[in-house]
Design an enzyme around this catalytic site. Sequence first.
Site, PDB file in Angstrom:
ATOM      1  N   SER A 145       8.391  10.399  -1.784  1.00 22.53           N
ATOM      2  CA  SER A 145       7.949  11.597  -1.064  1.00 22.53           C
ATOM      3  C   SER A 145       7.041  11.235   0.111  1.00 22.53           C
ATOM      4  O   SER A 145       6.947  11.998   1.081  1.00 22.53           O
ATOM      5  CB  SER A 145       7.247  12.573  -2.010  1.00 22.53           C
ATOM      6  OG  SER A 145       6.197  11.928  -2.712  1.00 22.53           O
ATOM      7  N   ASP A 167      -3.329 -14.143  -3.921  1.00 23.47           N
ATOM      8  CA  ASP A 167      -3.995 -15.035  -4.866  1.00 23.47           C
ATOM      9  C   ASP A 167      -5.136 -14.281  -5.543  1.00 23.47           C
ATOM     10  O   ASP A 167      -5.228 -13.057  -5.430  1.00 23.47           O
ATOM     11  CB  ASP A 167      -4.499 -16.301  -4.157  1.00 23.47           C
ATOM     12  CG  ASP A 167      -5.412 -15.986  -2.975  1.00 23.47           C
ATOM     13  OD1 ASP A 167      -6.028 -14.893  -2.960  1.00 23.47           O
ATOM     14  OD2 ASP A 167      -5.523 -16.827  -2.060  1.00 23.47           O
ATOM     15  N   HIS A 195      -5.479  -5.789  -3.053  1.00 23.27           N
ATOM     16  CA  HIS A 195      -6.298  -5.881  -1.849  1.00 23.27           C
ATOM     17  C   HIS A 195      -6.470  -7.323  -1.396  1.00 23.27           C
ATOM     18  O   HIS A 195      -7.095  -7.563  -0.357  1.00 23.27           O
ATOM     19  CB  HIS A 195      -7.676  -5.250  -2.092  1.00 23.27           C
ATOM     20  CG  HIS A 195      -7.648  -3.759  -2.127  1.00 23.27           C
ATOM     21  ND1 HIS A 195      -8.704  -2.992  -2.580  1.00 23.27           N
ATOM     22  CD2 HIS A 195      -6.686  -2.877  -1.769  1.00 23.27           C
ATOM     23  CE1 HIS A 195      -8.397  -1.711  -2.496  1.00 23.27           C
ATOM     24  NE2 HIS A 195      -7.172  -1.613  -2.005  1.00 23.27           N
ATOM     25  N   HIS A 200       0.571   4.305  -2.671  1.00 20.10           N
ATOM     26  CA  HIS A 200       0.250   5.671  -2.235  1.00 20.10           C
ATOM     27  C   HIS A 200       1.368   6.648  -2.581  1.00 20.10           C
ATOM     28  O   HIS A 200       1.104   7.818  -2.857  1.00 20.10           O
ATOM     29  CB  HIS A 200      -0.007   5.687  -0.729  1.00 20.10           C
ATOM     30  CG  HIS A 200      -1.391   5.245  -0.365  1.00 20.10           C
ATOM     31  ND1 HIS A 200      -2.126   5.822   0.650  1.00 20.10           N
ATOM     32  CD2 HIS A 200      -2.172   4.271  -0.893  1.00 20.10           C
ATOM     33  CE1 HIS A 200      -3.310   5.231   0.726  1.00 20.10           C
ATOM     34  NE2 HIS A 200      -3.355   4.279  -0.187  1.00 20.10           N
ATOM     35  N   ARG A 251       0.831  -1.209   0.000  1.00 19.08           N
ATOM     36  CA  ARG A 251       0.000   0.000   0.000  1.00 19.08           C
ATOM     37  C   ARG A 251       0.862   1.254   0.000  1.00 19.08           C
ATOM     38  O   ARG A 251       0.558   2.246  -0.665  1.00 19.08           O
ATOM     39  CB  ARG A 251      -0.904  -0.023   1.232  1.00 19.08           C
ATOM     40  CG  ARG A 251      -1.877   1.150   1.321  1.00 19.08           C
ATOM     41  CD  ARG A 251      -2.784   0.980   2.519  1.00 19.08           C
ATOM     42  NE  ARG A 251      -3.717   2.096   2.632  1.00 19.08           N
ATOM     43  CZ  ARG A 251      -3.964   2.753   3.756  1.00 19.08           C
ATOM     44  NH1 ARG A 251      -3.360   2.400   4.874  1.00 19.08           N
ATOM     45  NH2 ARG A 251      -4.828   3.747   3.773  1.00 19.08           N
ATOM     46  N   ASN A 269      -3.324   8.932   4.468  1.00 18.27           N
ATOM     47  CA  ASN A 269      -2.099   8.197   4.804  1.00 18.27           C
ATOM     48  C   ASN A 269      -1.875   8.026   6.304  1.00 18.27           C
ATOM     49  O   ASN A 269      -0.863   7.422   6.702  1.00 18.27           O
ATOM     50  CB  ASN A 269      -0.875   8.900   4.198  1.00 18.27           C
ATOM     51  CG  ASN A 269      -0.807   8.735   2.694  1.00 18.27           C
ATOM     52  OD1 ASN A 269      -1.264   7.731   2.159  1.00 18.27           O
ATOM     53  ND2 ASN A 269      -0.243   9.716   2.013  1.00 18.27           N
TER      54      ASN A 269
END
Length: 315
Positions: free
Chosen positions: A75, A245, A190, A65, A61, A93
């Site tokens: 950054s 998966d 996800h 992001h 993630r 965040n």
Amino acid sequence: MAITITSLTAFILILTVIPFSQSALTADYYHQTCPQAENIIYQTVRNASIYDPKVSARLLRMFFHDCFIRGCDASLLLDSTLGNKTEKDGPPNISVRSFYVIEEAKAKIEKACPHTVSCADMLAVAARDVVAMSQGPWWPVLKGRKDGRVSKANETINLPSQFSNTTTLIQSFAKRGLDVKDLVTLSGGHTLGFSHCSSFSARIHNSTDPTINSEFAISLKRKCPIQNKDRNAGEFLDSTSSKFDNDYYKNIIMGKGVFGSDQALYGDYRTKGIVDSFAKDEKLFFKEFAASMVKLGNVGVIEDGEVRVKCNVVN
């Protein structure tokens, strides 16, 4: 998450497309200058993942992001200062964690190869490693990125949201040079991870989202009651949350997508067929995920940045 924009500069940034980089990244960029870099990153990430299973989803993630704001320039890793609130502290965040893993790997690399390996490249390698360690695909990471010196919290409004509809998501990805297939493919990330109730409770309370499987909605309501006092309560994003998966896509087909943005992919003709194909063919999903991650890793790559000595502060 809605954010009020008070700056004309921030408004202009929303309309700005982060260019797909034409920089000459190569898989063997550090072959001569720091051949041990990838092994150091792998060992550090592996050890951290054994200690904390949440690390894999968090680092994946983190990479996403980072690349979606100013491009893949690390950054996101910069700490806020008295005069500047950075991306790390932007509302979307606040829940990003495990920065310490990259910092630990950076310290080891600086001892082995001082002022050589960028934090941006390290994050790209770490994202690949957590996928591969979770039984997902492996791919050669292209390297040669430099670290950016600018990070602004108000720019995080440009991040795709779990509340976004498919049209908004398609537009957001297009601004980064990513197409509809990249959207559906990268959403498959996800398959790793967990969400707190606040990210999906609106779908299950008051009027239940009709796209949710009714039994799944009942299960979510039990875990996330209206008067929820457990800040740690939530739901895993698919039924095999520690394994990379294609179950994420199978769950969406059954109406068991946790986020509204995930479930929306199966209700739109532009994305439904891709969801179906990945649910049926895991090897195809793996192949496309590796390709889309390479493509994502090329977003907004800069050549005039620096190689930070510490990833959380500029040199």
